[in-house]
Every structure is written in structure tokens, then in C-alpha cells.
Design a protein around this motif. Structure first.
Motif: not given
Length: 348
Positions: A251-267
Motif C-alpha cells: 500500500n505504501v508503494f502505491s503512495l510512492l508511485q503517486g508522489a513520483d508521478a506528481r514530481i514528474q508533472s512538477l518537473d
């Protein structure tokens, strides 16, 4: 051939002879009263009860109500007459169908088969529903914080920087009861933080060194989880509880995936902003350059016009010494005037 359906005939079956109207696809047993009927239904898998209403000694309506209160077995009443009062009474007691004696030959088999098939289909649906509910319960038990994860994935799109993203992630992690350190890496900066928003140097260095060591790195009661631009150090993994340990990882891994996707968007947004500023800067520089070129061009044209005018004045002053006739002088003067006019138009 082997019987396909098993039914119970409740009643004396003296007048209607219900069993004689059944073909080999039905395996029928008779019951003289409610006790025997209940015993038969409990002892084997019977799919329907056929009630003979011609037996005055048997309270068929009360029996039907009792059967329906204890189980969902279909019940069909068969009467020696077609009477609306009996039909209403049968339905009021919970019967699934009512047949008059005139329907026995033409409709008995079809109605029995239809109701039994419906019963089988309903049982299958109930079994599937029960299985689905059990799986859903297990899933909800194993992922009791699923709603938190979903809410994080919904809210993460509103994060405009790494600080806000990190705090949102720590809020979601609170439901798991784990103590964590976090590192977020974008094209423009690296953010190390604890749940209080500050960073610890030792944990920050550890996350930097282990960010490329694989998705999961376990050591003692600690685990490092890496996904893309996000690394999380869990300092109190429940390694003694295998079920909870696996649930936290998944479950925590899905949170990391969501956070990584947002970082890519911010970049991406940051790169677009830089490109926009660069284009604006280049546009301003090009505008200044074109303005400078235009001024230089105007200066050159003015210099050329001045030289031509001076040359024209000198030629005109020298014509009296050149020995030309009037026609030649006129032609030369016209040529010089045309050149001066052309230069003035270019200058404009």
C-alpha cells in the motif's frame, strides 16, 4: 436417464397423482406432513416442494409459511380447482407459483423446471456474492487505509512544490503507524524531510546512497522503498507480522508511485516555465537587435544620401568646365536628381 432435479411432494397425493405427471428428469419423494418434509429437506439436496392442496388434514398454508421462514426453497401449490381465493391464499403464505389441475398436463413440467433453474441461478449468484463479499472484506481488512491512499492520489494533483507534496505524503502515512524519512528528487532540487518538515543528515545521506539499490532494501526492522524520484526509509517495519508487513509494502508503494508521478508533472511544469522565460528573453533580445539594425541601416542610408548629394553638388559645380552641351548637361542633371530621389525614398 438420470434425474436432473430432486423435489418433495407434500400431501396425500391421492386425488391429483402429482408423481404420475412427472417425467424421468425429476426425482420425487413424498412427505405426509411438515415434520417429514422438513426432515427430507434437511437430509438431502432438494430443489423444490410441490404441495398438494387436496389434503384437508394438512395445513399447507402454515407449512409453507414455516418453510419460507427457515429456507428459500421454492414452493408450488397444486389445486384441484382454479380458484382466485386459493391462489391469493397460496401467494399470501409465500408460495412461488400456483397450478390448477387443468395446468398439470401442459404446464407442470415447464413451471417446475423454470422455478428450479431460477433457484439454481439465484443460489449461484448468492454464492458468488458471498465470495465477493468475503474477498472485499479481506481486501478491506488488509488495506484498511485504502481510503487514505485514494484521497492522497486525489489531493496530490494540487501540490505545487516538493514541500507540500512531502507533507501530504506524511499525512497519508500516519494511518500505517510507521516512522519514516523521505527524499524527493526533482530536476531542480532534492528535498529531504521528516514528518515535522525538517531533515536529518544521517537519514538523508542513507537515502541518497540507497536510492539506486532496488525497489525494496530491508535491514533489521528498517526498509528503504524506492520508486523513481521518491525514496522512503521506514524505521519500524513490523517484520514479525508477515501480513501487516506485506500490506504496508504494497500500500505504501502505491503512495510512492503517486508522489513520483506528481514530481514528474512538477518537473514538466518547471521546464515549460523555463522555456517560456527563455523564449520571452530571446524575443526581447531579437526585438532590441532588430531595432539596433534598423537604426544602423538608417544611419548608413543617411550617410549615402549625404555623399550622393555632395557628389551631385560637386558635379553640378564642375559641369561648366566639362565642355558638355546643354543636352548633355540636362541629361546628367536629370540622372543625379533621380538618384537623389531614389535614395530619399529608400531612407523613408
Amino acid at each position: 436417464m438420470a434425474a436432473s432435479y430432486s423435489i418433495v411432494i407434500l400431501g396425500c397425493d391421492n386425488d391429483l397423482k402429482l408423481i404420475d405427471h412427472l417425467d424421468q428428469s425429476f426425482n420425487a419423494v413424498t412427505a405426509a406432513d411438515q415434520v417429514e418434509c422438513a426432515r427430507i429437506l434437511a437430509s438431502d439436496s432438494y430443489q423444490l416442494v410441490l404441495v398438494d392442496m387436496t389434503c384437508p388434514s394438512i395445513p399447507v398454508h402454515d407449512i409453507c409459511k414455516n418453510l419460507k421462514s427457515d429456507s428459500d426453497v421454492p414452493v408450488i401449490f397444486v389445486s384441484s380447482k382454479d380458484c382466485n381465493e386459493e391462489r391469493l391464499a397460496a401467494y399470501d403464505s409465500g408460495a412461488d407459483d400456483y397450478l390448477a389441475i387443468d395446468d398439470l398436463v401442459t404446464e407442470l413440467h415447464g413451471r417446475l423446471e423454470r422455478i428450479i433453474i431460477n433457484k439454481i441461478a439465484n443460489d449461484q449468484l448468492k454464492a458468488q456474492l458471498a465470495q465477493a463479499n468475503e474477498m472485499a472484506f479481506i481486501a478491506m481488512s488488509d488495506t484498511s487505509d485504502l481510503g487514505v491512499n485514494i484521497q492522497f492520489l486525489l489531493d496530490v494533483t494540487n501540490c505545487s512544490n516538493l514541500d507540500e507534496l512531502g507533507m501530504r505524503l506524511f499525512q497519508a502515512l500516519q494511518s500505517y503507524g510507521i516512522n519514516c524519512s523521505l527524499q524527493l528528487r526533482s530536476q531542480f532540487s532534492v528535498k529531504n524531510m521528516e514528518a515535522n518538515g525538517l531533515a536529518k543528515s544521517l537519514e538523508s545521506k542513507l537515502l541518497t546512497e540507497m536510492k539506486d539499490q532496488g525497489r525494496y532494501v530491508d535491514f533489521a526492522h528498517r526498509s528503504v522503498m524506492n520508486y523513481g524520484s521518491v525514496s522512503l526509509l521506514v524505521k519500524n517495519m513490523p517484520v514479525d507480522d508477515e501480513k501487516k508487513y506485506g500490506a504496508i509494502k504494497d500500500n505504501v508503494f502505491s503512495l510512492l508511485q503517486g508522489a513520483d508521478a506528481r514530481i514528474q508533472s512538477l518537473d514538466t511544469l518547471g521546464s515549460l516555465a523555463l522555456e517560456k522565460n527563455l523564449v520571452r528573453s530571446l524575443t526581447l533580445k531579437m526585438k532590441d537587435l532588430m531595432s539596433s539594425v534598423d537604426e544602423s541601416y538608417q544611419d548608413v542610408m543617411r550617410d549615402i544620401a549625404s555623399v550622393v548629394e555632395t557628389m551631385a553638388d560637386d558635379i553640378e559645380a564642375s559641369m561648366q568646365y566639362l565642355g558638355m552641351d546643354e543636352t548633355q548637361e540636362k541629361s546628367l542633371q536629370t540622372t543625379m536628381e533621380a538618384a537623389i530621389l531614389a535614395l530619399s525614398l529608400i531612407h523613408i
